[in-house]
Design a protein around this motif. Structure first.
Motif, short mmCIF file in Angstrom:
data_model
loop_
_atom_site.label_atom_id
_atom_site.label_comp_id
_atom_site.label_asym_id
_atom_site.label_seq_id
_atom_site.Cartn_x
_atom_site.Cartn_y
_atom_site.Cartn_z
N THR A 152 0.79 -1.28 0.04
CA THR A 152 0.05 0.02 -0.05
C THR A 152 0.73 1.24 0.12
O THR A 152 2.07 1.33 0.72
CB THR A 152 -1.08 0.18 1.21
OG1 THR A 152 -0.25 0.28 2.44
CG2 THR A 152 -1.69 -1.12 1.41
N ALA A 189 0.49 3.64 1.84
CA ALA A 189 0.57 4.25 3.16
C ALA A 189 1.63 3.68 3.59
O ALA A 189 2.47 4.15 4.60
CB ALA A 189 -0.61 4.17 3.93
N ASP A 190 1.93 2.24 3.64
CA ASP A 190 2.83 1.49 4.23
C ASP A 190 4.09 2.13 3.58
O ASP A 190 5.32 2.17 4.35
CB ASP A 190 2.72 0.10 4.08
CG ASP A 190 1.75 -0.59 4.87
OD1 ASP A 190 1.40 0.24 5.88
OD2 ASP A 190 1.13 -1.58 4.42
N GLU A 223 2.58 10.44 2.24
CA GLU A 223 1.77 9.79 1.05
C GLU A 223 1.30 10.70 -0.27
O GLU A 223 1.77 10.43 -1.44
CB GLU A 223 0.33 9.25 1.59
CG GLU A 223 0.43 8.29 2.52
CD GLU A 223 -0.92 7.56 2.84
OE1 GLU A 223 -1.73 7.41 1.90
OE2 GLU A 223 -1.47 7.54 3.96
#
Length: 210
Positions: free
Chosen positions: A50, A52-53, A62
């Motif tokens: 993802t 976000a990760d 992000e």
């Protein structure tokens, strides 16, 4: 203005602007984000990736990733392209046999890195996903394009016939390495690499047999 071109003591009514840096923060951000992307995929698989990760792992916002890459697809494609090129400059030893030896060693070092088998396997298994498939195709196309100059130079030296397809030569060299790692699970040793190179010479009728 280049510092070597300045004349000491020259009077200038206009203050010089800031010197443009090569690389700088932008390059560091790119390196951090692409490294985080590869690490994330290796540990959790492409399906677990993802934005976000990746952002958290790279220590960036992000919005920085979305602004620069635009999408998860573009990020994965850029990351695997970087993985394909990282530390793998095309060899130019002056002889096909030794060039193929370097290429085979580069492939072996790449695919035996911790987690890379999972990365390759996940990309194959999830190729029905358009995003993953695009990244997978980009990875292989970039690897073949980078290495094809080795074959082109061999053709120019007369070591391979003029109509030889560089991609077919590279596939002949690399396919057994991937098969051994992912299917037979046998070690990729010097003897096996030498056999792969011999197969290239036999199949493509090169004149460089020594």
């Amino acid at each position: 203005m280049d510092g070597h071109a300045r004349v000491v003591g020259e009077q200038n009514s206009t203050a010089p602007g800031p010197r443009k840096r090569t690389g700088g923060r932008s390059a560091r951000v790119r390196e951090a984000v692409l490294g985080a992307t590869i690490d994330q995929v290796i540990e959790y698989g492409i399906e677990g990736l993802t934005i976000a990760d990746v952002a958290a792992r790279a220590g960036v916002a992000e919005t920085t990733i979305y602004r620069r890459w635009g999408s998860r697809t573009a990020l994965i494609a850029d990351a695997v392209t970087q993985l394909a090129a990282d530390g793998n400059p095309p060899p130019d030893t002056g002889a096909l046999r030794s060039d193929l030896g370097v290429l085979a060693e580069q492939i072996a070092q790449l695919i035996t890195r911790p987690g890379v088998v999972r990365l390759v396997g996940a990309a194959i298994a999830l190729s029905v996903d358009p995003e993953v498939d695009a990244a997978r195709r980009q990875f292989w196309n970039d690897r073949f394009e980078l290495s094809s100059q080795v074959i082109t130079k061999a053709i120019e030296r007369g070591e391979l016939p003029g109509r030889t397809d560089p991609r077919e030569v590279l596939e002949t060299l690399s396919a057994p390495l991937y098969f051994r790692l992912m299917v037979s699970e046998k070690p990729i040793d010097d003897a096996f690499i030498a056999r792969c190179i011999d197969d290239v010479f036999i199949l493509f009728g090169t004149s460089a047999q020594s």
